[in-house]
Design a protein around this motif. Structure first.
Motif, PDB file in Angstrom:
ATOM      1  N   GLN A  94       0.833  -1.205   0.000  1.00 46.88           N
ATOM      2  CA  GLN A  94       0.000   0.000   0.000  1.00 46.88           C
ATOM      3  C   GLN A  94       0.868   1.256   0.000  1.00 46.88           C
ATOM      4  OE1 GLN A  94      -2.787  -0.271   3.207  1.00 46.88           O
ATOM      5  NE2 GLN A  94      -4.085   1.361   2.413  1.00 46.88           N
ATOM      6  N   ASN A 123     -10.043   7.875  -1.247  1.00 47.50           N
ATOM      7  CA  ASN A 123      -9.504   6.731  -1.992  1.00 47.50           C
ATOM      8  C   ASN A 123      -9.820   6.831  -3.479  1.00 47.50           C
ATOM      9  OD1 ASN A 123      -8.373   5.580   0.250  1.00 47.50           O
ATOM     10  ND2 ASN A 123     -10.122   4.262   0.694  1.00 47.50           N
ATOM     11  N   VAL A 157      -7.358   4.168  -5.589  1.00 42.54           N
ATOM     12  CA  VAL A 157      -7.212   2.841  -4.991  1.00 42.54           C
ATOM     13  C   VAL A 157      -7.994   1.810  -5.810  1.00 42.54           C
ATOM     14  CG1 VAL A 157      -7.636   1.482  -2.905  1.00 42.54           C
ATOM     15  CG2 VAL A 157      -6.827   3.841  -2.727  1.00 42.54           C
ATOM     16  N   GLU A 217      -3.447   3.537  -9.356  1.00 47.38           N
ATOM     17  CA  GLU A 217      -3.015   4.153  -8.100  1.00 47.38           C
ATOM     18  C   GLU A 217      -1.553   4.606  -8.149  1.00 47.38           C
ATOM     19  OE1 GLU A 217      -3.451   1.534  -4.789  1.00 47.38           O
ATOM     20  OE2 GLU A 217      -3.107   3.110  -3.301  1.00 47.38           O
ATOM     21  N   THR A 219       0.539   2.083   7.877  1.00 45.72           N
ATOM     22  CA  THR A 219       0.269   2.048   6.438  1.00 45.72           C
ATOM     23  C   THR A 219       1.221   2.901   5.608  1.00 45.72           C
ATOM     24  OG1 THR A 219      -2.031   1.805   7.072  1.00 45.72           O
ATOM     25  CG2 THR A 219      -1.611   2.206   4.756  1.00 45.72           C
TER      26      THR A 219
END
Ligand SMILES: Nc1ncnc2c1ncn2[C@@H]1O[C@H](COP(=O)(O)OP(=O)(O)OP(=O)(O)O)[C@@H](O)[C@H]1O
Ligand SMILES: [Mg+2]
Lengths: 313, 267
Positions: A180, B53, B58, B78, B94
């Motif tokens: 991510q 997002n 995403v 993305e 993250t």
């Protein structure tokens, strides 16, 4: 006790150089496994197939008059191609990684049979000027084969150390650690998964080619369970040496060295097991148990420590 | 002033056609001028994260268009859209690669939107730049360039992620409740750092928060979302005069419901 009388300690000593050489050669495969398993966090079972592919490609090329050194290079490329297929199955077709790698592995079995025309092919060290050979081990050329194996390992470690310090290598590590974050930083995770799989299987193919020359033959079944040996090497190296590597200036290079050391230790242990006249049929079972134990160790240790902390607090 | 972000009537439904079907954004449109700093509030499940997002790419939106700095990015994946964006997430895990060092994380961020080549990943010169950037955080991180990020606290990681988001000046900074997982003191510190980074770099920013007071104090604009729609879009003088009571009142008027989140009231 009586059984020990039948064991010849000299036989064990005599078997050691072979074990170490084998460890050095398989250590290169283990480095490939380290790349996927540790850096990319991808359980890649392509290895079992690409190891045999490397051997098959090298042996057939040498038999057809190609220079044994060149055959190593082609074996590396063949391994990369195998990794590329697994990578495409996973990234372009969305097949889960472990399954994608099993599909490649299975198809490589047929491909390897096709490359060799049958299940095994020999290359004699008497006829060809092989890079490494088991035969040299007991002779005066022993020094040469060890020097060759060690130089190979060191050169690969050096190259990997450099590569994973480059922008591209860092992108692979970020992809493996946190996809991510990688994407948020503009890294194409798919692209870097594919090139890491290619690099890894390239090393595995190279290792297979070296091993085939070492043994004087390539065999379609040589890679069966190779992933377990690779994992064993990685984990043995980690359990024994990670404390020594941590925080050092060239920690990553030491970590790679410890993978090779793990492979050598693995083969020494296997040799001891064989020396103890334990049935060699049980070798795979034994390897699996060793790997399971080492894999479980950090987990159990963590659990135990947590409990201890709780009871203290 | 140039338009930095334009969201044109986007829709997103998750698990369409199944019993879990969920319309997460239902026709959202708004735009941000260069230098705008908008705070986004709304109850749980209002569609705030989904909106961010969608901007970050995403997943693709079902319909509608998204423009960043005048470019149509609606179809970009993305990682390609990343060159326009700086992002900080709710979970401090993250935003960074924990097994890599602080300097490596920053170097990766400094190359956002660039091709990853076979040149060395962290040069001597940039190391010095990172050191001085870390110094501005005042968290003592400038002496720990080679420490693994995994060893740092959540607040330290969020602060580094903020730096990473701004090393390469982004056209838009997306902050999704990036202080929600921190203790109040650390959260305040990270918010202060955010404000400073946004001001120093003249960034255009979107910040999702559950804290109404923060939403009022920070930024020059405020958007409230409810059930996948923008129900309030306040800017200028009106935003400056806003109070928590106003917001609650407005929410009830527009949505016809009481504000769902007790957390928002209490804070
Ligand atoms: N990946 C997903 N798959 C399925 N449903 C999703 C997904 N992401 C969000 N949703 C649903 O879409 C709706 C909007 O979610 P979103 O995360 O945007 O809310 P939010 O406003 O950020 O809320 P919160 O304040 O709780 O973070 C919710 O009902 C959520 O369950
Ligand atoms: Mg959210």
């Amino acid at each position: 006790m009586a059984i020990l009388m039948f064991l010849d300690p000299m036989a064990l000593v005599r078997s050691m150089p072979g074990a170490v050489a084998q460890g050095l050669i398989w250590g290169i495969m283990a480095l490939g496994v380290y790349i996927t398993y540790r850096l990319l966090d991808f359980a890649d079972l392509t290895v079992d197939g690409s190891l045999a592919t490397g051997g098959a490609v090298a042996v057939m090329l040498i038999r057809n008059g190609v220079n044994p050194w060149v055959s190593l290079l082609v074996a590396f490329l063949a391994g990369m191609l195998a990794g590329f297929v697994t990578g495409l199955l996973h990234t372009a077709l969305g097949i889960p990684g472990i399954l994608a790698s099993i599909l490649t592995q299975i198809s490589l079995y047929s491909i390897n049979l096709n490359i060799m025309g049958r299940s095994n092919q020999a290359v004699s060290v008497d006829k060809y000027n092989l890079v490494v050979s088991l035969r040299y081990i007991s002779e005066s050329a022993k020094v040469r084969i060890f020097a060759t194996c060690i130089l190979f390992c060191l050169a690969i470690i050096l190259l990997l150390y450099w590569y994973f310090g480059t922008e591209q290598g860092q992108a692979i590590r970020a992809t493996g650690c946190n996809p991510q974050m990688a994407r948020a930083q503009g890294i194409s995770t798919n692209f870097h998964i594919v090139i890491a799989l290619m690099l890894s299987n390239g090393l595995v193919g190279l290792s297979g080619a070296l091993y085939a020359q070492f043994q004087g033959a390539a065999d379609v079944n040589i890679g069966r369970g190779a992933i377990v040996i690779g994992l064993a090497s990685v984990i043995i190296g980690e359990v024994l040496f990670s404390k020594l590597c941590e925080g050092k200036r060239f920690a990553f290079a030491y970590t790679l060295l410890s993978v090779i050391a793990g492979a050598i230790i693995y083969y020494i242990v296997i040799n001891v097991v064989l020396w103890l006249k334990l049935p060699s049929d049980d070798l795979k079972l034994f390897s699996a148990i060793v790997v399971a134990l080492f894999l479980a160790l950090p987990y159990l240790k963590g659990k135990y420590m947590k409990k201890e902390k709780k009871s203290n607090g | 002033m140039a338009e930095m972000l334009k969201i044109d009537n986007i829709h997103k439904t998750f698990n369409a056609g199944t019993i879990n079907e969920k319309v997460a954004i239902n026709g959202v449109s708004f735009s941000l001028e260069e230098g705008d700093f908008v705070t986004v509030i709304g109850g749980n499940g209002a569609g705030k994260s989904t909106t961010l997002n969608a901007v970050a790419g995403v997943w693709p939106v079902d319909s509608g268009k998204i423009y960043i700095g005048g470019d149509d990015v609606t179809k970009l994946s993305e990682h390609r859209r990343a060159r326009y964006l700086g992002r900080v997430f709710q979970d401090p895990m993250t935003g960074t690669a924990t097994t890599m060092s602080i300097e490596e994380n920053m170097a990766i961020a400094a190359r956002r939107g660039k091709k990853r080549r076979l040149t060395w990943g962290v040069t001597k010169a940039e190391r010095e730049t990172y050191r001085s950037l870390l110094k501005t955080l005042d968290l003592g991180l400038e002496d720990r360039l080679t420490s693994k990020v995994g060893l740092l606290s959540g607040g330290q990681r969020q602060a580094i992620t903020l730096l990473m988001a701004s090393i390469q000046k982004p056209k838009l900074l997306l902050l999704d409740e990036h202080t929600a997982a921190l203790d109040p003191k650390t959260a305040a510190k990270v918010l202060e750092i955010s404000d400073k980074i946004i001001a120093d770099n003249h960034l255009t920013a979107m910040m999702v928060t559950h804290n109404m007071k923060d939403a009022i104090v920070h930024g020059n604009r405020l958007i409230m979302m409810h059930e996948g729609k923008v129900i309030l879009n306040i800017s200028g003088e009106e935003k400056k005069k806003l109070t928590v009571e106003d917001l609650l009142h407005q929410f009830e008027k527009v949505s016809g419901e009481e504000f769902a989140s007790d957390k928002a009231l209490l804070s």
